[in-house]
Write a protein that holds these residues in place. Sequence first.
Motif, mmCIF file in Angstrom:
data_model
loop_
_atom_site.group_PDB
_atom_site.id
_atom_site.type_symbol
_atom_site.label_atom_id
_atom_site.label_comp_id
_atom_site.label_asym_id
_atom_site.label_seq_id
_atom_site.Cartn_x
_atom_site.Cartn_y
_atom_site.Cartn_z
ATOM 1 N N ILE A 129 0.854 -1.182 0.000
ATOM 2 C CA ILE A 129 0.000 0.000 0.000
ATOM 3 C C ILE A 129 0.895 1.239 0.000
ATOM 4 C CG2 ILE A 129 -1.503 1.424 1.449
ATOM 5 C CD1 ILE A 129 -3.070 -0.606 -0.010
ATOM 6 N N TYR A 130 0.641 2.136 -0.931
ATOM 7 C CA TYR A 130 1.375 3.402 -1.016
ATOM 8 C C TYR A 130 0.548 4.489 -0.329
ATOM 9 C CZ TYR A 130 3.657 7.461 -3.165
ATOM 10 O OH TYR A 130 4.308 8.651 -3.380
ATOM 11 N N LEU A 151 -2.477 0.773 9.309
ATOM 12 C CA LEU A 151 -1.599 0.168 8.315
ATOM 13 C C LEU A 151 -0.875 -1.042 8.888
ATOM 14 C CD1 LEU A 151 -0.105 3.440 6.795
ATOM 15 C CD2 LEU A 151 -1.637 1.848 5.630
ATOM 16 N N SER A 154 -3.032 -4.122 9.330
ATOM 17 C CA SER A 154 -3.494 -4.775 8.098
ATOM 18 C C SER A 154 -2.597 -5.953 7.719
ATOM 19 C CB SER A 154 -3.509 -3.772 6.942
ATOM 20 O OG SER A 154 -2.189 -3.463 6.507
ATOM 21 N N HIS A 156 0.042 -5.891 5.964
ATOM 22 C CA HIS A 156 0.573 -5.739 4.615
ATOM 23 C C HIS A 156 1.681 -4.690 4.631
ATOM 24 C CE1 HIS A 156 -2.133 -8.209 2.123
ATOM 25 N NE2 HIS A 156 -3.085 -7.892 2.986
ATOM 26 N N PHE A 158 3.803 -1.440 3.626
ATOM 27 C CA PHE A 158 3.353 -0.161 3.094
ATOM 28 C C PHE A 158 4.539 0.782 2.939
ATOM 29 C CE2 PHE A 158 2.952 -0.028 7.715
ATOM 30 C CZ PHE A 158 3.540 1.181 8.060
ATOM 31 N N GLY A 181 -2.140 -0.768 -4.015
ATOM 32 C CA GLY A 181 -3.151 0.203 -3.633
ATOM 33 C C GLY A 181 -2.509 1.491 -3.165
ATOM 34 N N LEU A 183 -3.292 4.786 -0.586
ATOM 35 C CA LEU A 183 -4.056 5.542 0.404
ATOM 36 C C LEU A 183 -3.733 7.012 0.202
ATOM 37 C CD1 LEU A 183 -5.823 5.918 2.889
ATOM 38 C CD2 LEU A 183 -3.853 5.320 4.323
ATOM 39 N N VAL A 242 -7.598 -1.705 3.650
ATOM 40 C CA VAL A 242 -6.372 -2.248 3.060
ATOM 41 C C VAL A 242 -6.549 -3.728 2.739
ATOM 42 C CG1 VAL A 242 -3.962 -2.834 3.514
ATOM 43 C CG2 VAL A 242 -4.825 -0.561 4.091
ATOM 44 N N LEU A 246 -6.475 -5.370 -1.046
ATOM 45 C CA LEU A 246 -5.393 -6.275 -1.451
ATOM 46 C C LEU A 246 -5.803 -7.750 -1.471
ATOM 47 C CD1 LEU A 246 -2.316 -4.693 0.385
ATOM 48 C CD2 LEU A 246 -3.035 -4.390 -1.991
#
Length: 297
Positions: A129-130, A151, A154, A156, A158, A181, A183, A242, A246
Motif C-alpha cells: 500500500i502506497y 496500516l 493490516s 501488509h 506499506f 493500492g 491511500l 487495506v 489487497l
Amino acid sequence: MPFTIEAAQQLGLSVVMFLTISAYESCFTREYLDTVIDWIPGMNIRIRDLPSFSRITDPNDHMFNFTLDSAEVASKASGIIFHTFDALEVQVLDAISAMFPNLFTIGPLQLLLYQCLRWLDSKLPNSVIYVNFGIAIVVKKQQFIEVAMGLANSNHPFLWIIRPDLVTGGEEVLNHPSIGGFLTHSGWGSTIENLSAGVPMICWPFEGDQMTNCRYTYKERGIGMEINGDEDGIRNVIQKSVRELLEGEKGKQMRNKASEWKKLVVEAAAPDGPSSKNLVKLVNESLLPKEHIPAKI
C-alpha cells in the motif's frame, strides 16, 4: 494566477493558464453556484462532494473570490491547460469547451518520469500500500497514530511518504508492480498520477477539491474506496480497507477497472494521442508567432 493575464496583455505577450485542478472542479463558477447540483453541465454530484471553498457562506471568503476571478479572466488567456486527458472527463470537458474554446487537455505529465526502488523490487506484485497525503495536508498527532496503527494491523507492507511538517509527496513509485493500492488525500495531482499507474485507491479527503476527486474516483470510475471515520475509529477503517483492497473480490474488481483506465491514460499521452496533439496545437495556435514554422512532436 489571474493577475498574470492583465500583465501579459499590457506587455503584448501570450499567456497560458495552467489549471492544476480537474476539469469538473473548474465548473463551479458563478453561474452554477445557486442551482440544483445535477444541473451543472457534464456533472452528477452531491452537495457534500463539492470543494470546501464552494460550500462557504461568506461572500467575502478569499478562496471563493479567487476562484471566481480566475474563471472570469480565463477567456482572455491565449490558452488554458487542464492537467487531464479527454477520455477521463469527456462530458464536462465538452461543456467547458463551449465556454472556453482555447482549452487544451495535456496529461498526465508524470509519464515522463519513472524510478524503481530496491525495497519495492523485493515485494510481491500487488502486495504494498502506497500512502501519500500530498504537500499541504496537516494531520493531528492522534490521526497520525491511527493511520500508522491501521496500516500496521493490516499485516501488509506499506510505503508512506512522510513530510517533516505532516503532523501539528513520491508518485513515481506507483508504477512499481509491488504497489497494489494507494491511500491518498485525493488531491488532483495524486489522483491523475495514480490513474497513470493503474492502481486502485483508498480515498481520505480533507479539504478543497479532494472531496470532489474522491467522489469521482469511487463512484464514477469504480477504482477506489471512500474512508469515513473519526480519530478513534479510523485505524479499524484503514485496516479493513487495506485488506479488502489487497485480498478481497472488490479489490480485484477495482484493479481490473484501474487497468482499463491506465490503457486510456497511455493512449492519451502517446505521441499520436489527444494530449500530445493538444500540446502541439497549444504551441502552434496560442504561443508561436504566425510567421514561425509550426511545432511538431
